[in-house]
Design a protein around this motif. Structure first.
Motif, PDB file in Angstrom:
ATOM      1  N   CYS A  40      15.819 -17.507  20.728  1.00  0.00           N
ATOM      2  CA  CYS A  40      14.579 -16.921  20.217  1.00  0.00           C
ATOM      3  C   CYS A  40      14.821 -15.661  19.397  1.00  0.00           C
ATOM      4  CB  CYS A  40      13.640 -16.587  21.367  1.00  0.00           C
ATOM      5  SG  CYS A  40      13.013 -18.026  22.233  1.00  0.00           S
ATOM      6  N   VAL A  41      14.037 -15.519  18.355  1.00  0.00           N
ATOM      7  CA  VAL A  41      13.953 -14.292  17.576  1.00  0.00           C
ATOM      8  C   VAL A  41      12.499 -13.847  17.607  1.00  0.00           C
ATOM      9  CG1 VAL A  41      14.156 -13.255  15.287  1.00  0.00           C
ATOM     10  CG2 VAL A  41      15.860 -14.911  16.064  1.00  0.00           C
ATOM     11  N   ILE A  42      12.251 -12.573  17.886  1.00  0.00           N
ATOM     12  CA  ILE A  42      10.895 -12.045  18.016  1.00  0.00           C
ATOM     13  C   ILE A  42      10.663 -11.008  16.926  1.00  0.00           C
ATOM     14  CG2 ILE A  42       9.282 -10.830  19.530  1.00  0.00           C
ATOM     15  CD1 ILE A  42      11.053 -11.875  21.890  1.00  0.00           C
ATOM     16  N   LEU A  43       9.584 -11.185  16.157  1.00  0.00           N
ATOM     17  CA  LEU A  43       9.300 -10.311  15.028  1.00  0.00           C
ATOM     18  C   LEU A  43       7.885  -9.753  15.148  1.00  0.00           C
ATOM     19  CD1 LEU A  43      10.631 -12.619  12.166  1.00  0.00           C
ATOM     20  CD2 LEU A  43      11.867 -10.764  13.301  1.00  0.00           C
ATOM     21  N   ARG A  44       7.740  -8.472  14.877  1.00  0.00           N
ATOM     22  CA  ARG A  44       6.406  -7.876  14.762  1.00  0.00           C
ATOM     23  C   ARG A  44       6.093  -7.751  13.275  1.00  0.00           C
ATOM     24  NH1 ARG A  44       4.306  -1.921  16.884  1.00  0.00           N
ATOM     25  NH2 ARG A  44       2.247  -2.047  15.889  1.00  0.00           N
ATOM     26  N   VAL A  45       5.177  -8.583  12.813  1.00  0.00           N
ATOM     27  CA  VAL A  45       4.901  -8.659  11.387  1.00  0.00           C
ATOM     28  C   VAL A  45       3.554  -9.354  11.187  1.00  0.00           C
ATOM     29  CG1 VAL A  45       6.102 -10.884  11.156  1.00  0.00           C
ATOM     30  CG2 VAL A  45       5.917  -9.374   9.164  1.00  0.00           C
ATOM     31  N   THR A  46       2.865  -9.022  10.115  1.00  0.00           N
ATOM     32  CA  THR A  46       1.598  -9.688   9.826  1.00  0.00           C
ATOM     33  C   THR A  46       1.869 -11.086   9.276  1.00  0.00           C
ATOM     34  OG1 THR A  46       1.401  -8.990   7.524  1.00  0.00           O
ATOM     35  CG2 THR A  46       0.613  -7.450   9.211  1.00  0.00           C
ATOM     36  N   LEU A  47       0.821 -11.893   9.272  1.00  0.00           N
ATOM     37  CA  LEU A  47       0.941 -13.249   8.753  1.00  0.00           C
ATOM     38  C   LEU A  47       1.350 -13.237   7.288  1.00  0.00           C
ATOM     39  CD1 LEU A  47       0.462 -16.163   9.819  1.00  0.00           C
ATOM     40  CD2 LEU A  47      -1.842 -16.013   8.852  1.00  0.00           C
ATOM     41  N   ALA A  48       0.777 -12.341   6.520  1.00  0.00           N
ATOM     42  CA  ALA A  48       1.093 -12.274   5.089  1.00  0.00           C
ATOM     43  C   ALA A  48       2.522 -11.814   4.834  1.00  0.00           C
ATOM     44  CB  ALA A  48       0.117 -11.339   4.382  1.00  0.00           C
ATOM     45  N   GLU A  49       3.034 -10.933   5.693  1.00  0.00           N
ATOM     46  CA  GLU A  49       4.382 -10.389   5.496  1.00  0.00           C
ATOM     47  C   GLU A  49       5.473 -11.321   5.996  1.00  0.00           C
ATOM     48  OE1 GLU A  49       2.998  -5.705   6.200  1.00  0.00           O
ATOM     49  OE2 GLU A  49       3.861  -6.909   7.822  1.00  0.00           O
ATOM     50  N   LEU A  50       5.113 -12.262   6.864  1.00  0.00           N
ATOM     51  CA  LEU A  50       6.123 -13.094   7.516  1.00  0.00           C
ATOM     52  C   LEU A  50       6.981 -13.903   6.557  1.00  0.00           C
ATOM     53  CD1 LEU A  50       7.423 -14.211  10.088  1.00  0.00           C
ATOM     54  CD2 LEU A  50       5.578 -15.904  10.183  1.00  0.00           C
ATOM     55  N   PRO A  51       6.425 -14.612   5.560  1.00  0.00           N
ATOM     56  CA  PRO A  51       7.293 -15.403   4.672  1.00  0.00           C
ATOM     57  C   PRO A  51       8.369 -14.579   3.977  1.00  0.00           C
ATOM     58  CG  PRO A  51       5.019 -16.097   4.418  1.00  0.00           C
ATOM     59  CD  PRO A  51       4.995 -14.856   5.267  1.00  0.00           C
ATOM     60  N   GLN A  52       8.004 -13.400   3.475  1.00  0.00           N
ATOM     61  CA  GLN A  52       8.994 -12.570   2.792  1.00  0.00           C
ATOM     62  C   GLN A  52      10.088 -12.112   3.756  1.00  0.00           C
ATOM     63  OE1 GLN A  52       7.411  -9.144   0.811  1.00  0.00           O
ATOM     64  NE2 GLN A  52       9.385  -8.496  -0.009  1.00  0.00           N
ATOM     65  N   LEU A  53       9.692 -11.756   4.978  1.00  0.00           N
ATOM     66  CA  LEU A  53      10.686 -11.324   5.951  1.00  0.00           C
ATOM     67  C   LEU A  53      11.637 -12.468   6.292  1.00  0.00           C
ATOM     68  CD1 LEU A  53      11.843  -9.243   7.867  1.00  0.00           C
ATOM     69  CD2 LEU A  53      10.084  -9.869   9.542  1.00  0.00           C
ATOM     70  N   LEU A  54      11.114 -13.670   6.446  1.00  0.00           N
ATOM     71  CA  LEU A  54      11.974 -14.810   6.742  1.00  0.00           C
ATOM     72  C   LEU A  54      12.887 -15.131   5.571  1.00  0.00           C
ATOM     73  CD1 LEU A  54       9.534 -17.190   8.661  1.00  0.00           C
ATOM     74  CD2 LEU A  54      11.312 -15.698   9.596  1.00  0.00           C
ATOM     75  N   GLU A  55      12.384 -14.985   4.359  1.00  0.00           N
ATOM     76  CA  GLU A  55      13.235 -15.181   3.182  1.00  0.00           C
ATOM     77  C   GLU A  55      14.384 -14.172   3.173  1.00  0.00           C
ATOM     78  OE1 GLU A  55      10.555 -14.891  -0.084  1.00  0.00           O
ATOM     79  OE2 GLU A  55       9.496 -16.758   0.411  1.00  0.00           O
ATOM     80  N   GLN A  56      14.076 -12.925   3.497  1.00  0.00           N
ATOM     81  CA  GLN A  56      15.107 -11.890   3.537  1.00  0.00           C
ATOM     82  C   GLN A  56      16.144 -12.173   4.610  1.00  0.00           C
ATOM     83  OE1 GLN A  56      12.743  -8.378   4.119  1.00  0.00           O
ATOM     84  NE2 GLN A  56      12.176  -8.196   1.964  1.00  0.00           N
ATOM     85  N   ARG A  57      15.738 -12.854   5.659  1.00  0.00           N
ATOM     86  CA  ARG A  57      16.649 -13.211   6.742  1.00  0.00           C
ATOM     87  C   ARG A  57      17.436 -14.491   6.443  1.00  0.00           C
ATOM     88  NH1 ARG A  57      16.053 -11.644  11.936  1.00  0.00           N
ATOM     89  NH2 ARG A  57      16.415 -13.802  12.557  1.00  0.00           N
ATOM     90  N   GLY A  58      17.188 -15.090   5.282  1.00  0.00           N
ATOM     91  CA  GLY A  58      17.897 -16.314   4.920  1.00  0.00           C
ATOM     92  C   GLY A  58      17.321 -17.564   5.555  1.00  0.00           C
ATOM     93  N   GLU A  59      16.049 -17.509   5.990  1.00  0.00           N
ATOM     94  CA  GLU A  59      15.442 -18.642   6.664  1.00  0.00           C
ATOM     95  C   GLU A  59      14.696 -19.575   5.707  1.00  0.00           C
ATOM     96  OE1 GLU A  59      16.129 -18.926   9.740  1.00  0.00           O
ATOM     97  OE2 GLU A  59      16.480 -16.911  10.523  1.00  0.00           O
ATOM     98  N   ALA A  60      14.537 -19.204   4.443  1.00  0.00           N
ATOM     99  CA  ALA A  60      13.755 -20.022   3.518  1.00  0.00           C
ATOM    100  C   ALA A  60      14.428 -21.375   3.295  1.00  0.00           C
ATOM    101  CB  ALA A  60      13.593 -19.301   2.177  1.00  0.00           C
ATOM    102  N   GLY A  61      13.616 -22.414   3.338  1.00  0.00           N
ATOM    103  CA  GLY A  61      14.106 -23.753   3.047  1.00  0.00           C
ATOM    104  C   GLY A  61      14.796 -24.444   4.200  1.00  0.00           C
ATOM    105  N   ILE A  62      14.814 -23.841   5.395  1.00  0.00           N
ATOM    106  CA  ILE A  62      15.525 -24.464   6.520  1.00  0.00           C
ATOM    107  C   ILE A  62      14.633 -24.666   7.736  1.00  0.00           C
ATOM    108  CG2 ILE A  62      17.703 -23.438   5.761  1.00  0.00           C
ATOM    109  CD1 ILE A  62      17.471 -21.541   8.192  1.00  0.00           C
ATOM    110  N   VAL A  63      13.355 -24.294   7.629  1.00  0.00           N
ATOM    111  CA  VAL A  63      12.458 -24.371   8.777  1.00  0.00           C
ATOM    112  C   VAL A  63      11.952 -25.805   8.947  1.00  0.00           C
ATOM    113  CG1 VAL A  63      10.251 -23.588   9.725  1.00  0.00           C
ATOM    114  CG2 VAL A  63      11.775 -21.956   8.585  1.00  0.00           C
ATOM    115  N   ASP A  64      12.078 -26.333  10.157  1.00  0.00           N
ATOM    116  CA  ASP A  64      11.626 -27.687  10.453  1.00  0.00           C
ATOM    117  C   ASP A  64      10.142 -27.748  10.793  1.00  0.00           C
ATOM    118  OD1 ASP A  64      14.182 -29.561  10.742  1.00  0.00           O
ATOM    119  OD2 ASP A  64      14.696 -27.582  11.536  1.00  0.00           O
TER     120      ASP A  64
END
Length: 328
Positions: free
Chosen positions: A90-114
């Protein structure tokens, strides 16, 4: 589906006190089936609440699977850390719904979420805590912020807004027919140094204005919904999230959104519909340009709680789940 939920319905169904749930997560079966969970997959719960959906997803993951949970509410994040913080998957993030995609992109998660889940309801702990100010069922400060450490409260919004601004807000976000009358009453109370500062004060003021009641609905329900949406910028948050959600998914990854009123659901429905179209090109065009190719495919129709779930959790009454799959 009616626009405004009752104070008893407006929830994600994941109510808990401490780590013990008092309600089951809304539409859990359809969510798990719709996400089509792979044990080794990567999944995101964008609105943790009290973790009912998150824990059910985690139970289906192997040691190779990963779950990312996020929430803007510091109490929800603290709950996630207490319940899931020791799980290496598990990874736990405190972030708004609007901010979440950018944060995940910065973490290298874009394009790999099932699978990407967003439950847009207000959680039962938020509704049931008088200090949060979401519900007129309990008297408390007129706050309504999902994150009490950011932005202005509902009381501050009422203090600074003109009658015209309040009318537009209550009519647009609550579809309240008596919006003008309610707005003028709020401003008159403010000018008399009696501006509502608590949930019961505001509810009482509205009760004095609206004489004709909708059956089964408190006169303040629509206004409370409108203020909550405005205070938390909920519709803009949803739009910003949807704009970038597809890029997070891998091909065949699933997007699942649970809405609780028609303002949200219309946006989700329109987003999936538009992302499923091929633009305005005629069928004879042999190769569709990439920018005009459909990016999503709807999975089934809208899902609603069945009678069994409604009997166990009446707060699921307004929930609507829509699911779509990313195309190659």
């Amino acid at each position: 589906m009616g626009l405004a939920q009752s104070q008893n319905d407006m929830t994600d169904g994941d109510a808990s006190s401490g780590c013990r749930d008092r309600h089951q997560p809304v539409l859990l079966g359809p969510v798990l089936a719709g996400l089509h969970i792979r044990p080794e997959g990567v999944y995101v719960d964008a609105t943790y609440g009290r973790g009912g959906h998150a824990r059910a997803i985690l139970e289906k993951l192997s040691d190779q699977g990963r779950l990312i949970v996020a929430d803007r509410d510091p109490e929800a994040v603290a709950h996630a850390q207490k319940v899931l913080g020791g799980d290496e998957r598990c990874v736990i993030l405190r972030v708004t719904l609007a901010e979440l995609p950018q944060l995940l992109e910065q973490r290298g998660e874009a394009g790999i979420v099932d699978g990407l889940l967003a439950d847009l309801g207000v959680s039962s702990p938020q509704l049931d805590s008088p200090q949060r100010g979401f519900s007129f069922q309990h008297d408390g400060p007129l706050d309504m912020r999902m994150d009490p450490q950011r932005g202005e409260s509902a009381a501050q919004l009422l203090e600074r807004s003109t009658a015209q601004e309040l009318t537009r807000l209550i009519r647009s976000y609550g579809e309240e027919r008596q919006a003008g009358r309610i707005a003028r009453a709020i401003v008159r109370a403010r000018e008399s140094h009696q501006a509502p500062r608590t949930t019961r004060e505001l509810a009482g003021l509205i009760e004095g204005v609206i004489k004709k009641r909708e059956p089964g609905r408190h006169p303040a329900t629509r206004t409370f919904q409108a203020l909550r949406i405005a205070v938390n910028d909920e519709l803009n948050e949803l739009e910003a999230f949807l704009d970038r959600a597809i890029d997070l998914l891998r091909p065949a990854g699933r997007l699942a959104i649970i809405a609780f009123h028609s303002l949200e659901d219309r946006r989700v429905k329109r987003f999936i519909r538009d992302a499923s179209r091929s633009g305005d090109l005629p069928p004879a065009v042999p190769v569709v340009p990439e920018g005009l190719r459909p990016r999503l495919s709807p999975v089934g129709k809208a899902y609603r709680a069945d009678q069994v779930e409604l009997a166990a959790n009446r707060r699921a009454r307004s929930a609507v789940l829509r699911i779509a799959e990313r195309l190659p």
